[in-house]
Design a protein around this motif. Structure first.
Motif, PDB file in Angstrom:
ATOM      1  N   GLY A 152     -51.259  93.083  53.086  1.00 41.65           N
ATOM      2  CA  GLY A 152     -50.861  94.259  53.829  1.00 41.65           C
ATOM      3  C   GLY A 152     -50.019  95.168  52.947  1.00 41.65           C
ATOM      4  O   GLY A 152     -49.749  94.853  51.780  1.00 41.65           O
ATOM      5  N   GLN A 153     -49.595  96.291  53.519  1.00 45.24           N
ATOM      6  CA  GLN A 153     -48.839  97.272  52.742  1.00 45.24           C
ATOM      7  C   GLN A 153     -47.333  97.073  52.857  1.00 45.24           C
ATOM      8  O   GLN A 153     -46.574  97.739  52.157  1.00 45.24           O
ATOM      9  CB  GLN A 153     -49.236  98.677  53.192  1.00 45.24           C
TER      10      GLN A 153
ATOM     11  N   PRO B 286     -27.746  89.454  54.841  1.00 40.19           N
ATOM     12  CA  PRO B 286     -28.015  90.576  53.909  1.00 40.19           C
ATOM     13  C   PRO B 286     -29.023  90.217  52.831  1.00 40.19           C
ATOM     14  O   PRO B 286     -29.808  91.068  52.405  1.00 40.19           O
ATOM     15  CB  PRO B 286     -26.637  90.875  53.333  1.00 40.19           C
ATOM     16  N   GLU B 287     -29.037  88.972  52.407  1.00 38.01           N
ATOM     17  CA  GLU B 287     -29.975  88.550  51.360  1.00 38.01           C
ATOM     18  C   GLU B 287     -31.413  88.462  51.853  1.00 38.01           C
ATOM     19  O   GLU B 287     -32.324  88.234  51.060  1.00 38.01           O
ATOM     20  CB  GLU B 287     -29.545  87.218  50.739  1.00 38.01           C
ATOM     21  N   ASP B 288     -31.631  88.631  53.147  1.00 35.43           N
ATOM     22  CA  ASP B 288     -32.993  88.715  53.672  1.00 35.43           C
ATOM     23  C   ASP B 288     -33.578  90.121  53.509  1.00 35.43           C
ATOM     24  O   ASP B 288     -34.764  90.329  53.791  1.00 35.43           O
ATOM     25  CB  ASP B 288     -33.022  88.341  55.159  1.00 35.43           C
ATOM     26  N   THR B 289     -32.753  91.048  53.083  1.00 33.01           N
ATOM     27  CA  THR B 289     -33.223  92.420  52.884  1.00 33.01           C
ATOM     28  C   THR B 289     -34.330  92.459  51.837  1.00 33.01           C
ATOM     29  O   THR B 289     -34.164  91.976  50.718  1.00 33.01           O
ATOM     30  CB  THR B 289     -32.056  93.321  52.445  1.00 33.01           C
ATOM     31  N   ALA B 290     -35.474  93.015  52.219  1.00 30.66           N
ATOM     32  CA  ALA B 290     -36.637  93.065  51.329  1.00 30.66           C
ATOM     33  C   ALA B 290     -37.766  93.793  52.032  1.00 30.66           C
ATOM     34  O   ALA B 290     -37.711  94.046  53.240  1.00 30.66           O
ATOM     35  CB  ALA B 290     -37.089  91.658  50.949  1.00 30.66           C
ATOM     36  N   MET B 291     -38.804  94.073  51.248  1.00 28.89           N
ATOM     37  CA  MET B 291     -40.066  94.492  51.829  1.00 28.89           C
ATOM     38  C   MET B 291     -40.837  93.221  52.136  1.00 28.89           C
ATOM     39  O   MET B 291     -40.980  92.363  51.267  1.00 28.89           O
ATOM     40  CB  MET B 291     -40.837  95.367  50.852  1.00 28.89           C
ATOM     41  N   TYR B 292     -41.312  93.103  53.359  1.00 30.74           N
ATOM     42  CA  TYR B 292     -42.041  91.912  53.791  1.00 30.74           C
ATOM     43  C   TYR B 292     -43.543  92.223  53.843  1.00 30.74           C
ATOM     44  O   TYR B 292     -43.963  93.208  54.460  1.00 30.74           O
ATOM     45  CB  TYR B 292     -41.542  91.454  55.153  1.00 30.74           C
ATOM     46  N   TYR B 293     -44.311  91.340  53.208  1.00 31.14           N
ATOM     47  CA  TYR B 293     -45.750  91.519  53.106  1.00 31.14           C
ATOM     48  C   TYR B 293     -46.490  90.377  53.793  1.00 31.14           C
ATOM     49  O   TYR B 293     -46.081  89.214  53.693  1.00 31.14           O
ATOM     50  CB  TYR B 293     -46.195  91.568  51.647  1.00 31.14           C
ATOM     51  N   CYS B 294     -47.585  90.717  54.407  1.00 33.51           N
ATOM     52  CA  CYS B 294     -48.474  89.749  55.021  1.00 33.51           C
ATOM     53  C   CYS B 294     -49.647  89.479  54.078  1.00 33.51           C
ATOM     54  O   CYS B 294     -50.186  90.418  53.471  1.00 33.51           O
ATOM     55  CB  CYS B 294     -48.960  90.328  56.350  1.00 33.51           C
TER      56      CYS B 294
ATOM     57  N   LEU C 279     -54.908  94.389  56.770  1.00 32.84           N
ATOM     58  CA  LEU C 279     -53.752  93.726  57.345  1.00 32.84           C
ATOM     59  C   LEU C 279     -52.676  94.791  57.539  1.00 32.84           C
ATOM     60  O   LEU C 279     -52.358  95.529  56.607  1.00 32.84           O
ATOM     61  CB  LEU C 279     -53.215  92.638  56.420  1.00 32.84           C
ATOM     62  N   VAL C 280     -52.110  94.853  58.723  1.00 30.72           N
ATOM     63  CA  VAL C 280     -51.088  95.853  59.020  1.00 30.72           C
ATOM     64  C   VAL C 280     -49.854  95.152  59.553  1.00 30.72           C
ATOM     65  O   VAL C 280     -49.919  94.465  60.584  1.00 30.72           O
ATOM     66  CB  VAL C 280     -51.595  96.889  60.039  1.00 30.72           C
ATOM     67  N   GLU C 281     -48.730  95.351  58.839  1.00 29.47           N
ATOM     68  CA  GLU C 281     -47.468  94.768  59.268  1.00 29.47           C
ATOM     69  C   GLU C 281     -46.705  95.779  60.130  1.00 29.47           C
ATOM     70  O   GLU C 281     -46.823  96.991  59.936  1.00 29.47           O
ATOM     71  CB  GLU C 281     -46.592  94.394  58.073  1.00 29.47           C
ATOM     72  N   SER C 282     -45.910  95.247  61.027  1.00 29.88           N
ATOM     73  CA  SER C 282     -45.043  96.093  61.855  1.00 29.88           C
ATOM     74  C   SER C 282     -43.821  95.290  62.250  1.00 29.88           C
ATOM     75  O   SER C 282     -43.794  94.064  62.066  1.00 29.88           O
ATOM     76  CB  SER C 282     -45.781  96.591  63.100  1.00 29.88           C
TER      77      SER C 282
END
Length: 120
Positions: free
Chosen positions: A111-112, A87-95, A4-7
């Motif tokens: 995903g990474q 601003p509170e949506d700031t995060a690393m997003y994973y699939c 799985l690759v996020e972009s």
């Protein structure tokens, strides 16, 4: 090898939009539910949204009305359109891919991650 690759991550100002994409390069015959999770620094990973193989969707309460998840089964991609970012949506997003249906399908894939940063 990531299956799985996020972009689509990046930096935006509050109120802006981003569109994340999750592409599945393997096990494309598997019927997965695809979900987005996010993890902010110092916090646990949390559920954001999911779309089932039949197209039904679900959202975390704090993103309802702002985020929209969609899938293109022909391309094996799932997108997350994020509007009115805070601003509170700031995060690393994973699939995440879960289920698979067939016996040969791994039950869970991750995903990474792709970083989303929202400035005020």
């Amino acid at each position: 090898q990531a299956h799985l690759v996020e972009s689509g991550g990046g930096s935006v100002q509050a109120g802006g939009s981003l569109r994340l994409s999750c592409a599945r390069s393997k096990y494309t015959y598997c019927r997965y539910s695809i979900s987005w999770y996010r993890q902010a620094p110092g916090k646990e990973r949390e559920f954001v949204s999911t779309i089932a193989a039949d197209g039904s969707t679900n959202y975390a309460d704090d993103v309802k009305g702002r985020f929209t998840i969609s899938r293109d089964n022909a391309k094996n991609t799932v997108d997350l359109q994020m509007n009115s970012l805070k601003p509170e949506d700031t995060a690393m997003y994973y699939c995440q891919a879960a289920g698979g249906y067939y016996e040969a399908c791994p039950p869970l894939l991750w995903g990474q991650g792709t970083q989303v940063t929202v400035s005020s």
